[in-house]
Scaffold this motif. Structure first.
Motif, PDB file in Angstrom:
ATOM      1  N   ASN A  20       1.145  -0.969  -0.223  1.00  0.00           N
ATOM      2  CA  ASN A  20      -0.108   0.002   0.331  1.00  0.00           C
ATOM      3  C   ASN A  20       0.957   1.347   0.078  1.00  0.00           C
ATOM      4  N   CYS A  76       0.294   3.704  -3.356  1.00  0.00           N
ATOM      5  CA  CYS A  76      -0.178   5.820  -2.857  1.00  0.00           C
ATOM      6  C   CYS A  76       0.967   6.174  -3.377  1.00  0.00           C
ATOM      7  N   PHE A 105      -8.489   8.746   3.268  1.00  0.00           N
ATOM      8  CA  PHE A 105      -7.580   7.846   3.128  1.00  0.00           C
ATOM      9  C   PHE A 105      -8.706   7.337   5.234  1.00  0.00           C
ATOM     10  N   THR A 126      -4.665  -0.815   6.466  1.00  0.00           N
ATOM     11  CA  THR A 126      -3.840  -0.265   4.831  1.00  0.00           C
ATOM     12  C   THR A 126      -3.990   0.645   5.250  1.00  0.00           C
ATOM     13  N   ARG A 158      -1.158   3.433   3.029  1.00  0.00           N
ATOM     14  CA  ARG A 158      -1.755   4.098   2.457  1.00  0.00           C
ATOM     15  C   ARG A 158      -1.373   5.745   2.547  1.00  0.00           C
ATOM     16  N   TYR A 173       1.212   8.575   0.750  1.00  0.00           N
ATOM     17  CA  TYR A 173       0.720   9.684   0.171  1.00  0.00           C
ATOM     18  C   TYR A 173       1.718  10.594   0.517  1.00  0.00           C
TER      19      TYR A 173
END
Length: 109
Positions: free
Chosen positions: A43, A47, A66, A72, A76, A80
């Motif tokens: 993840n 991302c 999110f 997860t 992510r 990001y």
């Protein structure tokens, strides 16, 4: 066996280390180490790759939406933030509450 997403990052499927008389494969969650087979995605990298792609296309206002409880979502979010920082872009994050009505309200505000 399908289980809803768990809240406890140490036991996201809510299965603990129980053994079953049938094969169990967790999807998009890793259970306790060595307890179950699982199919998961990187993840963080996924991302970050998404942000890289959007930045390469010239986008500079890239928002992140999110979940607020899942492992997860945390992964992510990390990808990001890493990619946004690498591109010198300001992160714009919203956390989605763990129920549908609250999540919809947050996503549409």
């Amino acid at each position: 066996m399908i289980r809803r997403h768990g809240v406890d990052p140490a036991d996201p499927g809510g299965l603990g280390a129980r053994r079953f008389d049938f094969p169990v494969v967790l999807i998009d969650r890793a259970g306790p180490p060595g307890a179950y087979d699982s199919v998961v995605l990187d993840n963080v990298a996924a991302c970050a790759t998404l942000v890289d792609h959007l930045a390469a296309q010239g986008y500079w206002r890239i928002g992140g939406l999110f979940g607020s409880t899942s492992s997860t979502a945390q992964e992510r979010r990390a990808g990001y933030l890493e990619a946004m920082g690498r591109h010198g872009l300001a992160p714009q994050i919203r956390s989605v509450p763990p129920n549908a009505a609250a999540a919809m309200a947050e996503a549409t505000r």
